[in-house]
Design an enzyme around this catalytic site. Structure first.
Site, short mmCIF file in Angstrom:
data_model
loop_
_atom_site.label_atom_id
_atom_site.label_comp_id
_atom_site.label_asym_id
_atom_site.label_seq_id
_atom_site.Cartn_x
_atom_site.Cartn_y
_atom_site.Cartn_z
N PHE A 36 0.83 -1.21 0.00
CA PHE A 36 0.00 0.00 0.00
C PHE A 36 0.86 1.26 0.00
O PHE A 36 0.62 2.18 -0.75
CB PHE A 36 -0.89 0.03 1.26
CG PHE A 36 -2.19 -0.69 1.11
CD1 PHE A 36 -2.57 -1.26 -0.09
CD2 PHE A 36 -3.07 -0.77 2.18
CE1 PHE A 36 -3.79 -1.92 -0.22
CE2 PHE A 36 -4.29 -1.42 2.06
CZ PHE A 36 -4.64 -2.00 0.87
N ASN B 269 -2.11 -10.00 5.01
CA ASN B 269 -2.21 -10.15 3.55
C ASN B 269 -3.45 -10.93 3.14
O ASN B 269 -3.91 -11.81 3.85
CB ASN B 269 -0.94 -10.80 3.01
CG ASN B 269 0.25 -9.89 3.17
OD1 ASN B 269 0.09 -8.70 3.48
ND2 ASN B 269 1.44 -10.41 2.99
N ASP C 230 -3.52 -12.20 -0.10
CA ASP C 230 -3.11 -12.83 -1.36
C ASP C 230 -3.05 -14.35 -1.29
O ASP C 230 -2.86 -15.02 -2.31
CB ASP C 230 -1.76 -12.27 -1.83
CG ASP C 230 -0.68 -12.35 -0.75
OD1 ASP C 230 -0.67 -13.33 0.03
OD2 ASP C 230 0.15 -11.43 -0.68
N HIS D 152 -7.07 -9.88 7.93
CA HIS D 152 -7.88 -9.03 7.06
C HIS D 152 -8.64 -9.84 6.03
O HIS D 152 -9.04 -9.31 5.00
CB HIS D 152 -7.00 -7.95 6.42
CG HIS D 152 -6.43 -7.00 7.44
ND1 HIS D 152 -5.41 -6.12 7.19
CD2 HIS D 152 -6.76 -6.80 8.74
CE1 HIS D 152 -5.14 -5.43 8.29
NE2 HIS D 152 -5.93 -5.83 9.24
P1 CNA Z 1 1.96 -1.32 3.98
O1 CNA Z 1 1.34 -0.29 4.85
O2 CNA Z 1 1.93 -1.07 2.51
O3 CNA Z 1 3.46 -1.47 4.47
C1 CNA Z 1 4.38 -2.34 3.86
C2 CNA Z 1 5.70 -2.27 4.62
O4 CNA Z 1 6.55 -3.24 4.07
C3 CNA Z 1 6.40 -0.93 4.53
O5 CNA Z 1 6.99 -0.61 5.77
C4 CNA Z 1 7.48 -1.18 3.46
O6 CNA Z 1 8.63 -0.39 3.62
C5 CNA Z 1 7.78 -2.64 3.71
N1 CNA Z 1 8.27 -3.35 2.53
C6 CNA Z 1 7.72 -3.40 1.31
N2 CNA Z 1 8.43 -4.22 0.50
C7 CNA Z 1 9.46 -4.67 1.26
C8 CNA Z 1 10.54 -5.54 1.00
N3 CNA Z 1 10.72 -6.12 -0.19
N4 CNA Z 1 11.41 -5.79 2.00
C9 CNA Z 1 11.25 -5.22 3.24
N5 CNA Z 1 10.25 -4.39 3.53
C10 CNA Z 1 9.36 -4.12 2.55
O7 CNA Z 1 1.34 -2.76 4.22
P2 CNA Z 1 0.75 -3.37 5.57
O8 CNA Z 1 0.57 -4.80 5.31
O9 CNA Z 1 1.52 -2.95 6.76
O10 CNA Z 1 -0.67 -2.65 5.65
C11 CNA Z 1 -1.76 -3.31 5.97
C12 CNA Z 1 -2.73 -3.48 4.78
C13 CNA Z 1 -2.09 -3.71 3.46
C14 CNA Z 1 -3.51 -4.70 5.02
O11 CNA Z 1 -4.83 -4.39 5.19
C15 CNA Z 1 -3.35 -5.59 3.78
O12 CNA Z 1 -4.54 -6.27 3.48
C16 CNA Z 1 -2.99 -4.65 2.73
N6 CNA Z 1 -2.32 -5.17 1.50
C17 CNA Z 1 -2.13 -6.50 1.31
C18 CNA Z 1 -1.51 -6.94 0.16
C19 CNA Z 1 -1.32 -8.41 -0.03
O13 CNA Z 1 -2.16 -9.21 0.36
N7 CNA Z 1 -0.18 -8.81 -0.63
C20 CNA Z 1 -1.05 -6.03 -0.79
C21 CNA Z 1 -1.26 -4.66 -0.56
C22 CNA Z 1 -1.89 -4.25 0.60
#
Ligand code: CNA
Length: 264
Positions: free
Chosen positions: A15, A87, A89, A106
């Site tokens: 996100f 997540n 996914d 979630h």
């Molecule tokens: P976020 O708020 O987007 O934070 C992601 C964190 O991960 C940040 O601190 C980034 O710096 C860090 N990050 C990203 N890529 C890397 C990497 N390769 N190596 C190390 N650190 C990294 O996401 P959160 O999950 O904290 O926020 C919660 C939301 C996001 C939830 O409600 C999820 O459902 C939602 N979400 C989920 C997905 C998924 O299912 N893959 C994708 C996008 C958002």
């Protein structure tokens, strides 16, 4: 505890990462503001943006990476008490973490519910409509069928509250790939006993690691795959993790590629 950052190495945007994050790339969804895509009120008025995203995230489009397989390995070694993930996914399941070891805080695309008559569906029942860009309709009442993803304004699944029993039992908490900005999930970081070491593997410092580090907190900043590799190497588990990934990557399509092609 994990978040979207563990799945960015699989190609799924998170996100909040500036530039690549989902919130910076929403033009295609025609939303009034970013969070609307996960707001239940907005969904009832206009489910199309959510289903455009669902088509992208639906299980099957992406493969687990080394981070997911690491959790699976922890389980195989009897070291996993539970994985709490934000997540949606489904990559933890694909890497072999059994559903009962997972708290998908979630929600999940694996199941769905009609927003009118509350009939339950398997996520696979919705796949043809979601993949053809349609809003899935309940065959019984013609209501919109919504995947069991938790939206802002909805309650977390009941099994989230397993944390009340799990966290006091933990003797190590690993937090990876999350901004720790979404509550109540974020507060779980404070739910382990103060004597329990907490290891953060993330690109940046987040949550209590910024403002209230405990003396036994450990931080490994940088890419999550690199961080996990360092940890696995220190544990002497690299060959086992490689074998697990190789087996996992072979399974779905019976692929013949070697280690170099594995998604990490
Ligand atoms: P976020 O708020 O987007 O934070 C992601 C964190 O991960 C940040 O601190 C980034 O710096 C860090 N990050 C990203 N890529 C890397 C990497 N390769 N190596 C190390 N650190 C990294 O996401 P959160 O999950 O904290 O926020 C919660 C939301 C996001 C939830 O409600 C999820 O459902 C939602 N979400 C989920 C997905 C998924 O299912 N893959 C994708 C996008 C958002």
């Amino acid at each position: 505890m994990a978040g979207a950052g563990i799945s960015t190495p699989s190609g799924i945007p998170d996100f909040r990462s500036p530039g690549s994050g989902f919130y910076d790339n929403l033009q295609q969804y025609d939303l009034p503001y970013a969070e609307a895509i996960f707001e239940i009120e907005f969904f009832h008025r206009n489910p199309n943006p959510f289903f455009a995203l669902a088509k992208e995230l639906y299980p099957g489009n992406y493969q687990p990476n080394l981070t997911h397989y690491f959790v699976s390995l922890l389980h195989k070694k009897g070291q996993l008490l539970r994985m709490y993930t934000q997540n949606i996914d489904g990559l933890e399941r694909l890497a072999g973490v059994p559903p009962e070891m997972l708290v998908e805080a979630h929600g999940t695309f694996a199941t769905a519910t009609c927003t009118s008559c509350l009939r339950k569906y398997d996520g696979e029942d919705l796949r043809p409509e979601v993949m053809s860009g349609k809003v899935p309709q309940c065959p019984t009442c013609k209501g919109v069928v919504k995947p069991d993803i938790v939206f802002f304004g909805e309650e977390l699944p009941r099994h989230f509250f397993k944390y009340l029993a799990d966290f006091p039992l933990a003797d190590l908490l690993i937090i990876m790939g999350t901004s720790l900005e979404v509550e109540p999930f974020a507060s779980l970081a404070g739910a382990v006993r103060s004597s329990v070491p907490r290891l953060l593997i993330n690109r940046d410092l987040v949550g209590p690691f910024v403002w209230g580090q405990r003396t036994n907190d450990v931080v490994q900043l940088g890419d999550v795959v690199g961080g996990i590799k360092t940890l696995v190497d220190a544990l002497g588990w690299t060959p086992e993790l490689e074998a697990l990934m190789a087996a996992g990557n072979q399974k779905p399509q019976d692929r013949e590629e070697g280690w170099d092609d594995i998604n990490y």
